[in-house]
Motif scaffolding. Structure first.
Motif, PDB file in Angstrom:
ATOM      1  N   ALA A 147       0.764  -1.335  -0.854  1.00 50.62           N
ATOM      2  CA  ALA A 147      -0.230  -0.544   0.024  1.00 50.62           C
ATOM      3  C   ALA A 147       0.794   1.020  -0.260  1.00 50.62           C
ATOM      4  N   VAL A 148       1.689   1.250   1.086  1.00 48.12           N
ATOM      5  CA  VAL A 148       2.328   2.670   1.144  1.00 48.12           C
ATOM      6  C   VAL A 148       3.908   2.391  -0.676  1.00 48.12           C
ATOM      7  N   THR A 149       3.813   0.940  -1.579  1.00 52.17           N
ATOM      8  CA  THR A 149       4.559   1.095  -2.097  1.00 52.17           C
ATOM      9  C   THR A 149       3.562   2.319  -3.585  1.00 52.17           C
ATOM     10  N   GLY A 150       2.693   1.220  -3.308  1.00 53.79           N
ATOM     11  CA  GLY A 150       1.321   1.941  -4.563  1.00 53.79           C
ATOM     12  C   GLY A 150       1.031   3.526  -4.358  1.00 53.79           C
ATOM     13  N   LEU A 151       1.339   3.959  -3.035  1.00 54.82           N
ATOM     14  CA  LEU A 151       0.653   6.116  -2.940  1.00 54.82           C
ATOM     15  C   LEU A 151       2.054   6.354  -3.027  1.00 54.82           C
ATOM     16  N   LEU A 152       3.657   6.008  -2.947  1.00 56.49           N
ATOM     17  CA  LEU A 152       4.686   6.734  -3.084  1.00 56.49           C
ATOM     18  C   LEU A 152       4.748   7.144  -4.823  1.00 56.49           C
ATOM     19  N   PHE A 153       4.515   5.949  -5.355  1.00 57.34           N
ATOM     20  CA  PHE A 153       4.508   5.255  -6.862  1.00 57.34           C
ATOM     21  C   PHE A 153       3.508   6.468  -7.061  1.00 57.34           C
ATOM     22  N   GLY A 154       2.001   5.971  -7.053  1.00 60.03           N
ATOM     23  CA  GLY A 154       1.065   7.383  -7.510  1.00 60.03           C
ATOM     24  C   GLY A 154       0.882   8.681  -7.473  1.00 60.03           C
ATOM     25  N   GLU A 156       3.690   9.730  -8.271  1.00 57.86           N
ATOM     26  CA  GLU A 156       4.829  10.502  -9.208  1.00 57.86           C
ATOM     27  C   GLU A 156       3.965  10.030 -10.553  1.00 57.86           C
ATOM     28  N   ASP A 157       3.229   9.120 -10.111  1.00 57.66           N
ATOM     29  CA  ASP A 157       2.413   8.849 -11.808  1.00 57.66           C
ATOM     30  C   ASP A 157       0.685   9.425 -11.650  1.00 57.66           C
ATOM     31  N   GLN A 218       3.493  13.513   3.150  1.00 54.00           N
ATOM     32  CA  GLN A 218       4.506  13.860   2.007  1.00 54.00           C
ATOM     33  C   GLN A 218       3.804  14.028   0.935  1.00 54.00           C
ATOM     34  N   VAL A 219       2.982  12.614   0.506  1.00 50.48           N
ATOM     35  CA  VAL A 219       3.045  12.303  -0.974  1.00 50.48           C
ATOM     36  C   VAL A 219       1.062  12.250  -0.822  1.00 50.48           C
ATOM     37  N   ALA A 220       0.686  12.011  -0.339  1.00 49.00           N
ATOM     38  CA  ALA A 220      -1.215  12.266   0.445  1.00 49.00           C
ATOM     39  C   ALA A 220      -1.198  13.183  -0.568  1.00 49.00           C
ATOM     40  N   PRO A 221      -1.120  14.551   0.202  1.00 52.31           N
ATOM     41  CA  PRO A 221      -2.022  15.582  -0.007  1.00 52.31           C
ATOM     42  C   PRO A 221      -1.596  15.778  -1.547  1.00 52.31           C
ATOM     43  N   LYS A 222       0.050  15.264  -2.355  1.00 59.98           N
ATOM     44  CA  LYS A 222      -0.412  15.449  -3.754  1.00 59.98           C
ATOM     45  C   LYS A 222      -0.656  13.925  -4.806  1.00 59.98           C
ATOM     46  N   THR A 223      -1.886  13.891  -4.631  1.00 59.84           N
ATOM     47  CA  THR A 223      -1.960  12.634  -4.776  1.00 59.84           C
ATOM     48  C   THR A 223      -3.658  12.809  -4.762  1.00 59.84           C
ATOM     49  N   PHE A 224      -3.993  12.685  -6.603  1.00 62.98           N
ATOM     50  CA  PHE A 224      -5.190  13.448  -6.789  1.00 62.98           C
ATOM     51  C   PHE A 224      -6.290  12.241  -7.616  1.00 62.98           C
ATOM     52  N   PHE A 225      -5.994  11.191  -8.075  1.00 60.72           N
ATOM     53  CA  PHE A 225      -7.031  10.276  -8.350  1.00 60.72           C
ATOM     54  C   PHE A 225      -7.712   9.197  -6.931  1.00 60.72           C
ATOM     55  N   PRO A 226      -8.906   7.970  -7.743  1.00 61.82           N
ATOM     56  CA  PRO A 226      -9.684   8.370  -6.232  1.00 61.82           C
ATOM     57  C   PRO A 226      -8.703   6.675  -5.935  1.00 61.82           C
TER      58      PRO A 226
END
Length: 488
Positions: A147-154, A156-157, A218-226
């Protein structure tokens, strides 16, 4: 003690397994459809070989790209953890890709990084799927480290369609401080912080990453897809407030589900249902029509009464011709019956009328009497009530169709009653539903004309269906009678 904590982070127990024993078979059947497992090897940027598997329909539909969900396992997991994901998503025409991250399972590498290097492995997989013209949208499903991997990658993509995050931690440093309390390590706070700093230095030297960089906040506020978050209420390893913190700071459309259990417990069915619905909504899988089974097992489960098992084929030909006639009458104003010849086998004719035949569930108990408590039994009801008596059977992944009873106003014939009372046998006949073509008109005058026309045509249609029902019953019961005398 410090060495154990270091191994807990970068070298947990490694899953070693036999793919042919713990993964789905190379070819398997699920919900009446055939699928296959495609194994492959990919190489990441550090030169490590990643062992991967892709579950797809067999054969793959032509000119119809399908979406894919990449399953990301936990720190002590492997690609076998995606077996449940395959069961949930494949029936919805969503393919499933899974891999052993570097340092896990059968892939190369000596250490895991709880998401830091794993996001680079995930990048390689996404790049591979993007180059595959058979894949459309891509989703992520991760658990714990995955789950952390997906959030960190998401972060960036942004092209990812959506992701499911099960038991993610918000900050690795905070998690390590909590685990000191969970495992009741009796050390002063300042001593623990010094130990963590030492661990940070050792991990950075061995596994080439900084534990302070693993911060999902740090990355959650930068991720926008569902995103769909999930967490077990009694999780003592990664406590539920970690998901709450990420959920509050997440910028995209989001939802969170809490369920009973701990970090490693199996997830409840309602959670899997929610995951299935979520991916269906964000990936928009196409509705690919499945080819009719050559053995007619899906649409015609006749049990012992298989076509060619000694039944009167001439009578079946007449019944099929009658069904085609009724369907022709329902679809058009022409009453000319279609011709039917014996150049085709009964199986071919049944396959031809599969989309338009109605469901007939006829159950005769072993004691020779009809079971009044069984809702699937054949009842004598007016044909006009067929639409009202339809029962819908569906799941969260796809609708399996509609079942209805084909009955008659008249009482059963004496031959049918004698056969049903004198022989002990259970018979089930299952076919596909009859869907009448109805067109709605906005013109009142046209509606009145159609109503008048329907009242005139209703009686012959009804008589035909009644006759066909009696014939089919008689055919089946005669077959039971034949089997009874032959066995005796």
């Amino acid at each position: 003690m410090i060495e154990q904590f270091i191994n807990f982070v970068i070298r947990p127990p490694r899953a070693e397994y036999n793919p042919d024993q713990y993964l789905w078979e190379k070819e398997f059947t699920l919900a009446g459809r055939k699928y296959k497992r495609q194994d492959m090897e990919l190489r990441n940027g550090r030169g490590h070989t990643l062992q991967c598997s892709h579950y797809v329909p067999s054969p793959f539909p032509e000119n119809t790209p399908l979406p894919c969900v990449i399953y990301c396992h936990g720190n002590s997991g492997c690609r076998a953890d995606a077996n449940e994901a395959a069961v949930i998503l494949l029936p919805s025409n969503i393919t499933v890709f899974t891999l052993d991250f570097s340092g896990s399972g059968l892939s190369d590498g000596d250490y895991v990084s709880l998401g830091w290097h794993e996001k680079e492995d995930l990048k390689v997989v996404v790049s591979y799927l993007r180059s595959n013209k058979q894949i459309s949208r891509i989703g992520l499903w991760g658990r714990s480290m995955g789950a952390v991997t997906g959030l960190l990658f998401g972060a960036e993509d942004p092209s990812i369609a959506g992701m499911v995050l099960d038991s993610a931690f918000s900050n690795l440093f905070d998690l390590m401080m909590e685990l000191v309390d969970v495992y009741k390590i009796r050390l002063p706070k300042f001593t623990v912080k010094v130990a963590v700093q030492y661990m940070r230095w050792v991990i950075q030297k061995k596994a080439k990453f900084d534990i302070m960089d693993l911060n999902c906040m740090q990355v959650a506020p930068k991720t926008f897809f569902p995103a769909l978050f999930g967490h077990a209420k009694d999780d003592k390893f990664i406590q539920p407030h970690h998901s709450d913190l990420i959920f509050k700071s997440y910028a995209g459309d989001k939802n969170i589900i809490k369920f009973d259990g701990d970090h490693n417990s199996s997830r409840p069915q309602f959670y899997y249902d929610s995951v299935s619905i979520f991916f269906y909504n964000v990936l928009h899988p196409p509705r690919v029509p499945s080819a009719y089974s050559s053995k007619l097992e899906k649409y015609y489960d006749l049990g012992d009464l298989k076509v060619g098992a000694g039944m009167d084929e001439s009578l079946l030909y007449e019944i099929i011709a009658g069904l085609q006639t009724v369907d022709t009458d329902a679809a058009s104003s022409s009453s000319a019956p279609p011709s039917i010849t014996n150049t085709k086998s009964v199986c071919e004719f049944l396959s031809d009328i599969a989309p338009v035949t109605s469901v007939i569930d006829s159950v005769i108990n072993e004691d020779g009497t009809l079971n009044d408590d069984d809702p699937s039994q054949l009842q004598d009801k007016p044909i006009g009530q067929n639409e009202e008596c339809c029962s819908y059977t569906s799941s969260n992944r796809e609708s399996w169709g509609r079942c209805s009873s084909l009955g008659s106003d008249d009482e059963p014939s004496a031959d049918c009653m004698a056969a049903s009372n004198g022989h002990q046998m259970t018979v089930k006949v299952l076919a596909t539903p009859l869907r009448n073509i109805q067109h709605m008109s906005s013109d009142p005058s046209k509606e009145e004309k159609k109503k008048k026309a329907s009242t005139v045509a209703k009686k012959p249609k009804r008589e035909k269906l009644e006759a066909l029902s009696q014939r089919l019953r008689l055919c089946i019961l005669k077959r039971v009678n034949h089997r009874r005398h032959r066995s005796s």
